[in-house]
Design a protein around this motif. Sequence first.
Motif, PDB file in Angstrom:
ATOM      1  N   GLU A 169       0.660  -0.982  -0.042  1.00  0.00           N
ATOM      2  CA  GLU A 169       0.212   0.308   0.350  1.00  0.00           C
ATOM      3  C   GLU A 169       0.498   1.478   0.168  1.00  0.00           C
ATOM      4  N   LEU A 170       0.877   2.328  -1.538  1.00  0.00           N
ATOM      5  CA  LEU A 170       1.252   3.396  -1.080  1.00  0.00           C
ATOM      6  C   LEU A 170       0.946   4.336  -1.006  1.00  0.00           C
ATOM      7  N   PRO A 171       0.842   5.801   0.016  1.00  0.00           N
ATOM      8  CA  PRO A 171      -0.141   6.123  -0.238  1.00  0.00           C
ATOM      9  C   PRO A 171      -0.283   7.238  -1.199  1.00  0.00           C
TER      10      PRO A 171
ATOM     11  N   LEU B 192       9.398   1.615  -8.638  1.00  0.00           N
ATOM     12  CA  LEU B 192      10.979   1.895  -8.059  1.00  0.00           C
ATOM     13  C   LEU B 192      10.010   2.571  -6.489  1.00  0.00           C
ATOM     14  N   LEU B 193       9.266   2.839  -5.824  1.00  0.00           N
ATOM     15  CA  LEU B 193       8.959   3.037  -4.867  1.00  0.00           C
ATOM     16  C   LEU B 193       8.146   1.291  -4.010  1.00  0.00           C
ATOM     17  N   VAL B 194       7.331   0.605  -4.752  1.00  0.00           N
ATOM     18  CA  VAL B 194       7.188  -0.102  -4.463  1.00  0.00           C
ATOM     19  C   VAL B 194       8.312  -1.542  -3.867  1.00  0.00           C
ATOM     20  N   GLY B 195       9.212  -1.276  -4.632  1.00  0.00           N
ATOM     21  CA  GLY B 195      11.155  -1.677  -3.997  1.00  0.00           C
ATOM     22  C   GLY B 195      11.284  -1.230  -2.971  1.00  0.00           C
ATOM     23  N   LEU B 196      11.358   0.256  -2.791  1.00  0.00           N
ATOM     24  CA  LEU B 196      11.748   1.130  -1.729  1.00  0.00           C
ATOM     25  C   LEU B 196      10.519   0.344  -0.523  1.00  0.00           C
TER      26      LEU B 196
ATOM     27  N   LEU C  73      12.697  -1.548   2.573  1.00  0.00           N
ATOM     28  CA  LEU C  73      12.911  -0.516   3.771  1.00  0.00           C
ATOM     29  C   LEU C  73      11.952  -0.940   4.577  1.00  0.00           C
ATOM     30  N   ILE C  74      10.776  -1.509   4.542  1.00  0.00           N
ATOM     31  CA  ILE C  74      10.038  -2.159   5.602  1.00  0.00           C
ATOM     32  C   ILE C  74       9.836  -3.122   5.481  1.00  0.00           C
TER      33      ILE C  74
END
Length: 89
Positions: free
Chosen positions: A59-61, A80-84, A88-89
């Motif tokens: 889930e990305l805000p 990129l955001l999904v990979g990060l 990271l989390i």
Amino acid sequence: MYTQYAVWGVLILSSLMLLIVVLRNRSGGRLLSALCLNVVVAAFLLYGLNLLSDYTHVELPINTATLGTVTFLGVPGVLLLVGLKLVLI
């Protein structure tokens, strides 16, 4: 208090002047409409990813940073955001 009004006034005035400069140019309207279209497509991509979060558990805000990343990078920006998020989390 007065400084805050001055800063807002300068921001609004400079934004209006930038809009006038962009719209006076013939290709400025096309540039502005392309940017708006990219923002809308990016918002739909993030919204679609959040709709599928039950299946993907990702889930990305939808905020300024994620929307800007997806606007300029497109689908690779989403990846990129999904990979990060996964790393990271």
